[in-house]
Design an enzyme around this catalytic site. Structure first.
Site, PDB file in Angstrom:
ATOM      1  CE  LYS A  40      -0.565  -0.356   5.007  1.00  0.00           C
ATOM      2  NZ  LYS A  40      -1.451  -0.878   6.072  1.00  0.00           N
ATOM      3  NE  ARG A 138      -7.447  -0.148  10.153  1.00  0.00           N
ATOM      4  CZ  ARG A 138      -6.151  -0.293   9.823  1.00  0.00           C
ATOM      5  NH1 ARG A 138      -5.311   0.717   9.947  1.00  0.00           N
ATOM      6  NH2 ARG A 138      -5.696  -1.453   9.377  1.00  0.00           N
ATOM      7  CE1 TYR A 266      11.373  31.947   2.910  1.00  0.00           C
ATOM      8  CE2 TYR A 266      11.579  29.561   2.780  1.00  0.00           C
ATOM      9  CZ  TYR A 266      11.355  30.787   2.170  1.00  0.00           C
ATOM     10  OH  TYR A 266      11.107  30.824   0.827  1.00  0.00           O
ATOM     11  CG  MET A 314       8.234  23.544  -1.506  1.00  0.00           C
ATOM     12  SD  MET A 314       7.278  24.490  -2.701  1.00  0.00           S
ATOM     13  CE  MET A 314       6.199  25.429  -1.627  1.00  0.00           C
TER      14      MET A 314
HETATM   15  C1  LIG Z   1      -0.741  -1.807   6.748  1.00  0.00           C
HETATM   16  C2  LIG Z   1      -1.304  -3.117   7.126  1.00  0.00           C
HETATM   17  C3  LIG Z   1      -0.466  -4.213   7.346  1.00  0.00           C
HETATM   18  C4  LIG Z   1       1.044  -4.103   7.370  1.00  0.00           C
HETATM   19  O1  LIG Z   1       1.448  -3.393   8.517  1.00  0.00           O
HETATM   20  P1  LIG Z   1       2.997  -3.318   8.934  1.00  0.00           P
HETATM   21  O2  LIG Z   1       2.973  -2.804  10.315  1.00  0.00           O
HETATM   22  O3  LIG Z   1       3.633  -2.376   7.972  1.00  0.00           O
HETATM   23  O4  LIG Z   1       3.520  -4.696   8.789  1.00  0.00           O
HETATM   24  C5  LIG Z   1      -1.047  -5.443   7.595  1.00  0.00           C
HETATM   25  N1  LIG Z   1      -2.395  -5.575   7.627  1.00  0.00           N
HETATM   26  C6  LIG Z   1      -3.234  -4.530   7.437  1.00  0.00           C
HETATM   27  C7  LIG Z   1      -4.701  -4.757   7.493  1.00  0.00           C
HETATM   28  C8  LIG Z   1      -2.721  -3.281   7.188  1.00  0.00           C
HETATM   29  O5  LIG Z   1      -3.553  -2.244   7.018  1.00  0.00           O
END
Ligand SMILES: *Cc1c(COP(=O)(O)O)cnc(C)c1O
Length: 373
Positions: A40, A138, A266, A314
């Site tokens: 992700k 969640r 800055y 930036m």
């Molecule tokens: C992001 C995520 C993971 C991986 O998490 P890490 O801490 O990076 O290993 C696993 N399962 C779900 C559902 C996640 O959202």
């Protein structure tokens, strides 16, 4: 290698290290648990375009992403295995899952009905993973109500329950009592499913749990940050030999002598007490180098650590090299190794009051990712 004349700030992504990390995770969990790397947020900032083809080449059969659009991108990049979308989705996205052969997370009975209805209309029978909430609050059906959820899912002819999963809130902590409680709830809720002719894949372990809660490995593990060679927190037991995959480089583009009491940047937040040498780097918060690094982080030039001085701009950042030597064109390491020195993503995160995940995922699109190794 990117042409430094074109872009003097870039990240390298060590694909050999990525391969070795996946092997280290496989060896650590053993043959009973499948490994599903989590890609992700642009593969934790490493670049989906580099990581997906590499994992496809390694024969990785299953990856996870958070959003449907990330799954579509993984397909566009040629991934042929299972693409599990971990997050919640809205009804208008269900067609996209079916179009691109993505595996659903079903976190409620409502969603189960929506997926089943659309699948039925199209004459398809998609694979789903049912999400159980064991303490994260969640997404997912509360573990106390899991039984009715499973019954309804298994009674549905328009989808296939391939997996059942949950997620830890505290697997990266030194105190694992809470994680053990979540695991107990998950195992308790899913126990009876083990008697089915085709039991679902049960999974709950993220990186923290992979490292320090072996009893949570079950049928499959979901390593995110560990895939990229990092641990989720300082407290997590360093149980596997993984190595960082990403390095972040820049280049000295300007050198000057700054007189005592002449402020830099800055807000004039820093001035040397004596004459010093300051160099400027073409990297800033617009590249994802955190503004919180102002007057706090360090970089490596010619194998020596030097502090970031003044506010990160930036597009530019100033470094006090004291009496040290640096020339225009010298390579600068923001994250990675040079000579005997190294700066990890964790070091930078600590200096910036954040976590490695945030450092990685905020490196912006204007920083090229270059595959090496
Ligand atoms: C992001 C995520 C993971 C991986 O998490 P890490 O801490 O990076 O290993 C696993 N399962 C779900 C559902 C996640 O959202």
């Amino acid at each position: 290698m990117t042409d430094p004349a074109v872009r003097p700030t870039y990240c390298t992504v060590d694909l050999g290290a990525l391969t070795r990390n996946i092997t280290a995770i496989e060896n650590h969990v053993g043959p009973a648990s499948q490994v599903m790397p989590v890609l992700k947020a642009d593969a934790y900032g490493h670049g989906l375009a580099l990581v997906v083809p590499h994992l496809e080449g390694l024969g990785v059969g299953r990856i996870a992403v958070a959003y449907v659009e990330e799954g579509i991108e993984a397909r566009r990049l040629g991934f042929t295995g299972i693409v599990h979308v971990l997050g919640g989705a809205v009804e208008s996205q269900i067609g996209l899952f079916l179009d691109h052969d993505l595996t659903f997370t079903v976190p409620s009975i409502d969603k189960l009905v929506q997926v089943a209805t659309i699948a039925h209309q199209r004459g398809m029978k998609p694979a789903v993973h049912l999400k159980i909430d064991t303490g994260m609050e969640r997404i997912g059906v509360h573990y106390q109500n899991a039984h009715a959820f499973f019954e309804q899912a298994y009674a549905c002819d328009d989808l296939v329950v391939e997996g059942v999963f949950s997620h830890f809130a505290n697997a990266d902590s030194a105190d694992l009592d809470d994680a053990r409680r979540q695991l107990e709830r998950f195992v308790g809720a899913t126990d009876l499913l083990g008697d089915l002719a085709e039991p679902p894949i049960r999974h709950i372990a993220n990186s923290g749990a992979i490292a320090q809660l072996p009893e949570s490995h079950l049928d499959l593990v979901r390593p995110g940050v560990l895939t990229y060679g990092l641990y989720p927190s300082r407290e997590t037991v360093r149980a596997l030999g993984v190595e960082p995959v990403l390095s972040w480089m820049s280049t000295v583009v300007y050198f000057k002598v700054v007189a005592a009491d002449s402020s830099v940047g800055y807000g004039s937040t820093w001035a040397p007490s004596r004459q010093t040498r300051v160099v400027t780097l073409p990297v800033g918060y617009g590249d994802g180098y955190p503004r919180a690094a102002s007057n706090s982080a360090e970089v490596l030039i010619r194998g020596t650590r030097y502090p970031v001085v003044g506010r990160v701009c930036m597009d530019q950042t100033m470094i006090d090299i004291g009496d040290g030597t640096a020339y225009n064109g010298d390579q600068v390491v923001l994250v990675g190794s040079q000579g005997q020195q190294s700066i990890t993503v964790e070091d930078l995160a600590d200096r910036c009051g954040t976590i490695p995940y945030e450092i990685l995922t905020r490196i912006t699109a204007r920083v090229p990712r270059v595959g090496v190794g």
